[in-house]
Scaffold this motif. Structure first.
Motif, PDB file in Angstrom:
ATOM      1  N   ASP A 187       0.902  -1.304  -0.121  1.00 54.55           N
ATOM      2  CA  ASP A 187       0.166  -0.074   0.069  1.00 54.55           C
ATOM      3  C   ASP A 187       0.882   1.163  -0.061  1.00 54.55           C
ATOM      4  O   ASP A 187       0.347   2.381   0.218  1.00 54.55           O
ATOM      5  CB  ASP A 187      -1.012   0.122   1.124  1.00 54.55           C
ATOM      6  CG  ASP A 187      -0.339  -0.205   2.372  1.00 54.55           C
ATOM      7  OD1 ASP A 187       0.908  -0.192   2.461  1.00 54.55           O
ATOM      8  OD2 ASP A 187      -0.921  -0.334   3.522  1.00 54.55           O
ATOM      9  N   ASP A 188       2.265   1.134  -0.094  1.00 54.74           N
ATOM     10  CA  ASP A 188       3.173   2.263  -0.431  1.00 54.74           C
ATOM     11  C   ASP A 188       3.084   2.570  -1.856  1.00 54.74           C
ATOM     12  O   ASP A 188       3.661   1.830  -2.750  1.00 54.74           O
ATOM     13  CB  ASP A 188       4.750   1.766   0.016  1.00 54.74           C
ATOM     14  CG  ASP A 188       5.693   2.751  -0.020  1.00 54.74           C
ATOM     15  OD1 ASP A 188       5.545   3.773  -1.097  1.00 54.74           O
ATOM     16  OD2 ASP A 188       6.534   2.580   0.742  1.00 54.74           O
ATOM     17  N   ILE A 189       2.128   3.626  -2.107  1.00 56.91           N
ATOM     18  CA  ILE A 189       1.892   4.121  -3.452  1.00 56.91           C
ATOM     19  C   ILE A 189       3.491   4.426  -4.470  1.00 56.91           C
ATOM     20  O   ILE A 189       3.398   4.031  -5.302  1.00 56.91           O
ATOM     21  CB  ILE A 189       1.117   5.241  -3.565  1.00 56.91           C
ATOM     22  CG1 ILE A 189      -0.138   4.608  -3.003  1.00 56.91           C
ATOM     23  CG2 ILE A 189       0.932   5.881  -5.187  1.00 56.91           C
ATOM     24  CD1 ILE A 189      -1.290   6.059  -2.938  1.00 56.91           C
ATOM     25  N   PRO A 190       4.095   5.159  -3.836  1.00 62.10           N
ATOM     26  CA  PRO A 190       5.455   5.567  -4.424  1.00 62.10           C
ATOM     27  C   PRO A 190       6.349   4.251  -4.716  1.00 62.10           C
ATOM     28  O   PRO A 190       6.786   4.152  -5.811  1.00 62.10           O
ATOM     29  CB  PRO A 190       6.447   6.346  -3.474  1.00 62.10           C
ATOM     30  CG  PRO A 190       5.215   7.009  -2.723  1.00 62.10           C
ATOM     31  CD  PRO A 190       4.097   5.860  -2.482  1.00 62.10           C
ATOM     32  N   GLU A 191       6.325   3.181  -3.749  1.00 62.96           N
ATOM     33  CA  GLU A 191       6.999   2.291  -4.097  1.00 62.96           C
ATOM     34  C   GLU A 191       6.371   1.252  -5.258  1.00 62.96           C
ATOM     35  O   GLU A 191       6.925   0.687  -6.116  1.00 62.96           O
ATOM     36  CB  GLU A 191       6.807   1.155  -2.882  1.00 62.96           C
ATOM     37  CG  GLU A 191       7.413  -0.175  -2.925  1.00 62.96           C
ATOM     38  CD  GLU A 191       7.708  -1.014  -1.584  1.00 62.96           C
ATOM     39  OE1 GLU A 191       8.551  -1.264  -1.272  1.00 62.96           O
ATOM     40  OE2 GLU A 191       6.462  -1.441  -1.140  1.00 62.96           O
ATOM     41  N   VAL A 192       5.101   1.423  -5.327  1.00 67.30           N
ATOM     42  CA  VAL A 192       4.361   0.447  -6.448  1.00 67.30           C
ATOM     43  C   VAL A 192       4.628   1.129  -7.853  1.00 67.30           C
ATOM     44  O   VAL A 192       5.183   0.367  -8.673  1.00 67.30           O
ATOM     45  CB  VAL A 192       2.766   0.363  -6.242  1.00 67.30           C
ATOM     46  CG1 VAL A 192       2.285  -0.215  -7.422  1.00 67.30           C
ATOM     47  CG2 VAL A 192       2.664  -0.366  -5.012  1.00 67.30           C
ATOM     48  N   ILE A 193       4.541   2.584  -7.694  1.00 69.08           N
ATOM     49  CA  ILE A 193       4.599   3.396  -8.806  1.00 69.08           C
ATOM     50  C   ILE A 193       6.111   2.974  -9.495  1.00 69.08           C
ATOM     51  O   ILE A 193       6.543   3.063 -10.668  1.00 69.08           O
ATOM     52  CB  ILE A 193       4.249   4.625  -8.876  1.00 69.08           C
ATOM     53  CG1 ILE A 193       2.630   4.730  -9.021  1.00 69.08           C
ATOM     54  CG2 ILE A 193       4.796   5.383  -9.877  1.00 69.08           C
ATOM     55  CD1 ILE A 193       2.163   6.060  -8.723  1.00 69.08           C
ATOM     56  N   ALA A 194       7.174   3.097  -8.528  1.00 72.68           N
ATOM     57  CA  ALA A 194       8.530   3.031  -8.797  1.00 72.68           C
ATOM     58  C   ALA A 194       9.126   1.677  -9.439  1.00 72.68           C
ATOM     59  O   ALA A 194       9.975   1.616 -10.218  1.00 72.68           O
ATOM     60  CB  ALA A 194       9.315   3.795  -7.828  1.00 72.68           C
ATOM     61  N   ASN A 195       8.409   0.704  -8.995  1.00 69.86           N
ATOM     62  CA  ASN A 195       8.939  -0.560  -9.255  1.00 69.86           C
ATOM     63  C   ASN A 195       8.097  -1.431 -10.059  1.00 69.86           C
ATOM     64  O   ASN A 195       8.552  -2.415 -10.581  1.00 69.86           O
ATOM     65  CB  ASN A 195       9.166  -1.396  -7.922  1.00 69.86           C
ATOM     66  CG  ASN A 195      10.156  -0.390  -6.965  1.00 69.86           C
ATOM     67  OD1 ASN A 195      11.547  -0.547  -7.438  1.00 69.86           O
ATOM     68  ND2 ASN A 195       9.777   0.191  -6.102  1.00 69.86           N
ATOM     69  N   CYS A 196       6.895  -0.938 -10.233  1.00 69.57           N
ATOM     70  CA  CYS A 196       5.912  -2.217 -10.965  1.00 69.57           C
ATOM     71  C   CYS A 196       5.625  -1.771 -12.461  1.00 69.57           C
ATOM     72  O   CYS A 196       5.677  -0.554 -12.745  1.00 69.57           O
ATOM     73  CB  CYS A 196       4.589  -2.258 -10.275  1.00 69.57           C
ATOM     74  SG  CYS A 196       4.989  -2.803  -8.433  1.00 69.57           S
ATOM     75  N   ASN A 197       5.529  -2.890 -13.164  1.00 67.74           N
ATOM     76  CA  ASN A 197       5.343  -2.463 -14.756  1.00 67.74           C
ATOM     77  C   ASN A 197       3.943  -2.402 -14.962  1.00 67.74           C
ATOM     78  O   ASN A 197       3.331  -2.271 -16.012  1.00 67.74           O
ATOM     79  CB  ASN A 197       6.285  -3.082 -15.760  1.00 67.74           C
ATOM     80  CG  ASN A 197       6.035  -4.812 -15.536  1.00 67.74           C
ATOM     81  OD1 ASN A 197       5.156  -5.163 -14.705  1.00 67.74           O
ATOM     82  ND2 ASN A 197       6.858  -5.517 -15.948  1.00 67.74           N
ATOM     83  N   ARG A 198       2.912  -3.016 -14.135  1.00 68.04           N
ATOM     84  CA  ARG A 198       1.698  -3.004 -13.931  1.00 68.04           C
ATOM     85  C   ARG A 198       1.194  -3.192 -12.645  1.00 68.04           C
ATOM     86  O   ARG A 198       1.827  -3.635 -11.831  1.00 68.04           O
ATOM     87  CB  ARG A 198       1.132  -3.974 -14.993  1.00 68.04           C
ATOM     88  CG  ARG A 198       1.151  -5.465 -14.513  1.00 68.04           C
ATOM     89  CD  ARG A 198       0.850  -6.287 -15.699  1.00 68.04           C
ATOM     90  NE  ARG A 198       1.132  -7.765 -15.299  1.00 68.04           N
ATOM     91  CZ  ARG A 198      -0.036  -8.774 -15.145  1.00 68.04           C
ATOM     92  NH1 ARG A 198      -1.453  -8.300 -15.554  1.00 68.04           N
ATOM     93  NH2 ARG A 198       0.092  -9.834 -14.943  1.00 68.04           N
ATOM     94  N   VAL A 199      -0.060  -2.492 -12.411  1.00 65.07           N
ATOM     95  CA  VAL A 199      -0.670  -2.482 -11.408  1.00 65.07           C
ATOM     96  C   VAL A 199      -1.807  -2.964 -10.966  1.00 65.07           C
ATOM     97  O   VAL A 199      -2.842  -2.696 -11.837  1.00 65.07           O
ATOM     98  CB  VAL A 199      -0.713  -1.153 -10.616  1.00 65.07           C
ATOM     99  CG1 VAL A 199      -1.341  -1.085  -9.280  1.00 65.07           C
ATOM    100  CG2 VAL A 199       0.705  -0.436 -10.375  1.00 65.07           C
ATOM    101  N   LEU A 200      -2.225  -4.051 -10.372  1.00 64.71           N
ATOM    102  CA  LEU A 200      -3.521  -4.630 -10.262  1.00 64.71           C
ATOM    103  C   LEU A 200      -4.511  -4.188  -8.737  1.00 64.71           C
ATOM    104  O   LEU A 200      -3.720  -4.485  -7.799  1.00 64.71           O
ATOM    105  CB  LEU A 200      -3.613  -6.153 -10.323  1.00 64.71           C
ATOM    106  CG  LEU A 200      -2.917  -6.574 -11.405  1.00 64.71           C
ATOM    107  CD1 LEU A 200      -2.826  -8.258 -11.370  1.00 64.71           C
ATOM    108  CD2 LEU A 200      -3.409  -6.378 -12.732  1.00 64.71           C
TER     109      LEU A 200
END
Length: 209
Positions: free
Chosen positions: A160-173
């Motif tokens: 649920d760490d939004i910057p972590e998700v956006i910085a490291n993921c190539n897709r988000v579910l």
């Protein structure tokens, strides 16, 4: 719950798990490991580590079957394999025989990562991979994960760490009530927009890549 089911720790209610397009049966943790799945839990202190055991013991525990010969555990092999991961993940310790409890949160998290990387997984699931670690370790862990993905490992991050998700993921579910509700491109959405989606109409259980 989804992650624990993929890892064989929970029994699935329905559905089929496929790896590289082929159906597989994961009815327990040993089966998950045999199918190349590793899992870094949310709480390293209660689920990921034996704090009173040595750093080396914690690193090799998931692959211990491969270094036991005729019922005997080679301490030399334990030390050799542990040192490989201490060096590779830059675990800050003068001696891998020291208890895991002597390390900082960031270095403890690296031990949990090392434990599962030592099993040579094809799929690594991480639940809150940088919870409770310092900024420097957080950056290093993200670099490690991006490097593993570049080498071909499938990485699933639940966070649920939004910057972590956006910085490291190539897709988000986005998940809600146990179902995948929406797939997003992190390069085309802002942190504020993702935060709004995560809080709209109830709690979102995780963001995965």
């Amino acid at each position: 719950e989804l992650a624990l089911t993929l890892f064989g720790a929970l029994k699935k209610d329905a559905g089929e798990l496929r790896i590289k397009g082929q159906p597989v049966v994961v009815d327990g943790i040993r089966a998950a490991i045999a199918n190349g799945i590793g899992y870094v839990p949310e709480d390293r202190l209660t689920e990921g580590l034996f704090l009173d055991r040595s750093i080396a013991d914690n690193i090799v525990i998931a692959e211990i079957d491969s270094i036991v010969s005729r019922g005997l555990l080679s301490q030399e092999k334990v030390a050799q394999r542990a040192q490989v991961w201490v060096d590779r993940l830059k675990i800050a310790t003068p001696d891998a025989d020291n208890p895991a409890s002597t390390l900082s949160g960031g270095n403890q998290q690296r031990i949990v990562l090392a434990k599962w990387l030592a099993t040579n997984p094809e799929i690594l699931i991480l639940n809150g991979p940088t919870v409770g670690v310092d900024i420097g370790s957080k950056h290093d862990i993200h670099e490690i994960l991006r490097g593993l993905a570049a080498e071909g490992m499938a990485i699933i991050i639940i966070s649920d760490d939004i910057p972590e998700v956006i910085a490291n993921c190539n897709r988000v579910l986005l998940m809600r009530a146990g179902r995948i509700e929406q797939e997003l491109d992190p390069t085309a959405i802002s942190e504020a927009e993702l935060a709004e989606l995560m809080t709209r109409e109830g709690h979102v259980e995780g963001a995965l890549s």
